[in-house]
Write an enzyme that holds these catalytic residues in place. Sequence first.
Site, PDB file in Angstrom:
ATOM      1  N   GLY A  78       7.832  -1.613  -7.220  1.00 65.22           N
ATOM      2  CA  GLY A  78       7.569  -3.036  -7.399  1.00 65.22           C
ATOM      3  C   GLY A  78       7.158  -3.434  -8.807  1.00 65.22           C
ATOM      4  CG  HIS A  88       3.741   9.450  -1.765  1.00 65.82           C
ATOM      5  ND1 HIS A  88       4.415  10.652  -1.621  1.00 65.82           N
ATOM      6  CD2 HIS A  88       4.694   8.517  -1.989  1.00 65.82           C
ATOM      7  CE1 HIS A  88       5.705  10.455  -1.743  1.00 65.82           C
ATOM      8  NE2 HIS A  88       5.905   9.179  -1.963  1.00 65.82           N
ATOM      9  CG  HIS A 118       5.305   1.510  -2.454  1.00 65.27           C
ATOM     10  ND1 HIS A 118       5.182   2.368  -1.376  1.00 65.27           N
ATOM     11  CD2 HIS A 118       5.078   0.267  -1.981  1.00 65.27           C
ATOM     12  CE1 HIS A 118       4.911   1.672  -0.295  1.00 65.27           C
ATOM     13  NE2 HIS A 118       4.838   0.393  -0.620  1.00 65.27           N
ATOM     14  CG  MET A 128      15.971   2.346  -7.344  1.00 65.06           C
ATOM     15  SD  MET A 128      15.666   2.963  -5.663  1.00 65.06           S
ATOM     16  CE  MET A 128      14.931   4.549  -6.005  1.00 65.06           C
ATOM     17  CB  SER A 129      15.946  -2.624  -7.046  1.00 63.87           C
ATOM     18  OG  SER A 129      14.568  -2.972  -7.010  1.00 63.87           O
TER      19      SER A 129
END
Length: 229
Positions: free
Chosen positions: A160, A106, A126, A180-181
Amino acid sequence: MDVLHEIHVISDGRLPPEALADWAVAVHSIVDYIHLREKAMSARELLAAAQQMLQAGVPPSKLVINDRIDVALAAGAGGVQLAWHSLPPAAVRGLAPDLRIGRSVHSREEAAEAGRQGADFCLYGHVFPTACKPGQQARGLAQLAEAVRWSRIPLIALGGITPDNAGVVLAQGAAGIAVMSGICGAPDPVAAARAYREAVHRAAVHRAAELAEALDMAQTQGTAGGEQE
């Protein structure tokens, strides 16, 4: 001049166990790696899910198990993704020399440390705001570019990322993207995976053209300098 960018897709813990293998088989030929990240599963359940994926046709080299080195080895998966609470990469390398090791980071310092500890790649995020990290501030493109400069190993950007912004992410020097999503949670995961692959291909073509232009310019300048001597 080839520029290769990887696509890592990460399971989001929302699919029922019996649907995971079907999902993985549907998208594995489009993406480069599939991360099995199911925090609610026990080691036994995670092993069963990994075995089902492999038996259904997912290549072992493409399967990455989140955190659980024991499950990765028992299943015969090609890689493991280590979190901050996992064993350090150097310890895992001693246990499993042939396992491909990823490390979640991170910051630029963590990215550099992952390389020093022997990880093969790192997931950095992220980058943009994401529903997976509600209320947490995104790190943005400038910090991503900084982390890329500090990293000794390929850095995969996470968080994102969409087909529309994948190009600008890769332009910062990231070796690939992780989703991911955007794929796992899409109504049509195959169509979503293809959209990401097309975006990554466009970015690679653009980057290759930039590198070729820079090389031509350098060669032209070198020739001109030689003629003046």
